[in-house]
Enzyme design. Sequence first.
Site, mmCIF file in Angstrom:
data_model
loop_
_atom_site.group_PDB
_atom_site.id
_atom_site.type_symbol
_atom_site.label_atom_id
_atom_site.label_comp_id
_atom_site.label_asym_id
_atom_site.label_seq_id
_atom_site.Cartn_x
_atom_site.Cartn_y
_atom_site.Cartn_z
ATOM 1 N N ASN A 1 37.400 39.903 35.376
ATOM 2 C CA ASN A 1 37.764 40.621 34.149
ATOM 3 C C ASN A 1 38.100 42.082 34.400
ATOM 4 O O ASN A 1 38.332 42.828 33.442
ATOM 5 C CB ASN A 1 36.629 40.516 33.129
ATOM 6 N N GLU B 1 47.846 40.454 38.166
ATOM 7 C CA GLU B 1 46.617 39.705 38.430
ATOM 8 C C GLU B 1 46.359 39.612 39.937
ATOM 9 O O GLU B 1 45.204 39.631 40.377
ATOM 10 C CB GLU B 1 46.700 38.308 37.816
ATOM 11 N N ARG C 1 31.642 35.790 38.185
ATOM 12 C CA ARG C 1 32.989 35.495 37.679
ATOM 13 C C ARG C 1 33.509 36.626 36.792
ATOM 14 O O ARG C 1 34.718 36.779 36.606
ATOM 15 C CB ARG C 1 32.994 34.162 36.919
#
Length: 349
Positions: free
Chosen positions: A231, A173, A227
């Site tokens: 993803n 991440e 946002r």
Amino acid sequence: MNPQKVVISENLTEALATAIAECEHDRTFILVDETTERCCLPIVSGLDCVRGAQIIVIGATDSHKTLESLSYVWEALGEGGATRHSLLINIGGGMVTDLGGFAASTFKRGINYINIPTTLLSMVDASVGGKTGINFRGLKNEIGVFSNASTVILDTTFLKTLDAENICSGYAEMLKHGLISNEKMWAELINFDLARPDLQQLQTMVADSVAVKQRIVTEDPLEQGIRKALNLGHTVGHAFESFALKHSPILHGYAVAYGLISELYLSTVKAGFPSDKMHQTVSFIKEHYGKMAITCDDYPTLLELMTHDKKNVAGTINFTLLGGIGDIRINQTATKEDIYEALDFYREC
């Protein structure tokens, strides 16, 4: 949605005492799973600020991120006398913070909660940004709500309890955050010695990574626009993760890393992402994450799983791609043939 305070902690005792004092609370509850009960709860349980707190323990790993575990937490809160003025402290990885946040957000229409993430993944991803939820019917994070913790306390003391696999999971991440941020951050990440991590250096990198997510979440708290940048790697990654749940489960960060390979390939062929940086990133992922075995026969199942992604619109699979590092392209589409080609690249790279 109420604002969320993120504390990069140098003193866990002081940070937690302050966070609790800032929350109205008549009773305090602590949620852990079986692993964090053993490895992490002892770091906190002796502190004066949590004296008398009731402990709730659920099963470990993502296989327990279920409606049954959620119901168990609700029951434990009710039986422990929790009111609308009680406080839940979630100590654990993303499974605990996601499920605990959902339990707190729905119990008596919402009680305050504090997240203390104990894995690298939960520090840089799951515990920040207000997403809570559970898996349902074999689908990742299918049920949940947006609801911010009162405070998120990030303390890298807990990273000493992790094995190498869990460090790698969280680092995927961070790698994603670098790709959507800038070349300097990306370069630092792919040149970091992940096999022998310097935890002091990693703490600084965690703060930088969280800052990227916080900036984007503040701009778009309900994922209506930018946002979706967060993803990147997740449309294919969540399909890999859901597929693995039915065979041999893999950690979330590994699924994201594998998803990044396919989605950086799509970024290169559809959005002009530089092929040299794509290959550098893919090489880093191959070196540290290996590869999940899939065959061409698995493509239809993976494609079907992608159709359940929450970014999709009117049945069209929706990707976040990059035109370059930091050059974010949300709401991108790809044909079945494009997706199969990206999966071919993943298998053959």
